[in-house]
Design an enzyme around this catalytic site. Structure first.
Site, PDB file in Angstrom:
ATOM      1  NE  ARG A  14      -3.394  -0.320   2.691  1.00  0.00           N
ATOM      2  CZ  ARG A  14      -4.583  -0.733   1.728  1.00  0.00           C
ATOM      3  NH1 ARG A  14      -5.042  -0.008   0.913  1.00  0.00           N
ATOM      4  NH2 ARG A  14      -5.051  -1.930   2.299  1.00  0.00           N
ATOM      5  CD  GLU A  37      -3.619  -6.445  -1.221  1.00  0.00           C
ATOM      6  OE1 GLU A  37      -4.221  -5.219  -1.504  1.00  0.00           O
ATOM      7  OE2 GLU A  37      -4.199  -7.275  -0.581  1.00  0.00           O
ATOM      8  CB  THR A  66      -7.991  -1.108  -1.565  1.00  0.00           C
ATOM      9  OG1 THR A  66      -7.241  -1.500  -0.545  1.00  0.00           O
ATOM     10  CG2 THR A  66      -9.194  -0.195  -1.258  1.00  0.00           C
ATOM     11  CE  LYS A 126      -8.784  -8.430   3.253  1.00  0.00           C
ATOM     12  NZ  LYS A 126      -8.424  -7.184   2.747  1.00  0.00           N
ATOM     13  N   GLY A 156      -3.002  -5.959  11.001  1.00  0.00           N
ATOM     14  CA  GLY A 156      -2.346  -6.089  12.222  1.00  0.00           C
ATOM     15  C   GLY A 156      -1.585  -7.345  12.601  1.00  0.00           C
TER      16      GLY A 156
END
Length: 203
Positions: A14, A37, A66, A126, A156
């Protein structure tokens, strides 16, 4: 159903930029990762995804996270991606992804969302946010899901707690901020990737 790669850990890049994506993808693959990803809320993802796909070749399943609409799923496929990860359960997006031959890892939180995702064609699930819900929640969810559905923990997950999620019934995890933060050096990505692979293999 079966997870499609050798290591059921998804590297979540990300915030990665086109200038740095190839070096980080190479570092991840060298450490043993074979699922990557690039979330669509990253800067210039339309350039980063093809670069990552080209760098990985057949060594890793590369795609996007996303992904929030059927149109975006199609765009990921057009860019050469083969993996779609979502934070939510949207049947139309799942169906479009399957139509475009994207492997789907679909985000859910409740049993209703999980079964809606499976009914729409999700190939894996997920659980997000996993650390907030905890291993006991995962055990309860796992008890009602079909036993062959791959379940990943996301949110996390660290090398220190990965084993708890695997013991609770997950086959693997999606790894975000503890693996990669925007702007970090490739050496950090390499070290964290190695730590995650070691933690997975030690369970």
């Amino acid at each position: 159903m079966a997870w499609p790669t050798a290591l059921p850990l998804i590297a979540i890049l990300r915030g990665i930029t086109p200038d740095e994506v190839v070096d980080h993808v190479e570092a991840l693959i060298e450490a043993g990762f074979d699922a990557i990803e690039i979330p669509l809320n990253s800067l210039d993802w339309r350039r980063s995804i093809p670069l990552a796909v080209q760098a990985a070749g057949k060594r890793a399943l590369v795609g996007a996270g996303t992904v929030l609409s059927p149109e975006l799923a199609s765009e990921v496929a057009d860019l050469g991606g083969h993996l779609m990860v979502t934070p939510n359960t949207d049947p139309a997006t799942i169906r479009k992804a399957r139509e475009r031959n994207l492997y789907t890892a679909i985000g859910f939180m409740t049993p209703s969302e999980a079964f809606a995702a499976l009914a729409a064609g999700a190939q894996s699930l997920k659980l997000f946010p996993s650390t907030n819900l905890g291993p006991s929640y995962i055990k309860a969810i796992r008890a009602v899901l079909p036993p062959d559905v791959p379940l990943l923990a996301v949110g996390g997950v660290t090398p220190d707690n990965l084993g708890q999620f695997l013991d609770a019934g997950c086959i693997g995890a999606g790894l975000g901020g503890d693996l990669y933060k925007p702007g970090q050096p490739v050496s950090r990505t390499r070290d964290q990737a190695a730590a995650f692979v070691k933690a997975y293999r030690s369970v």
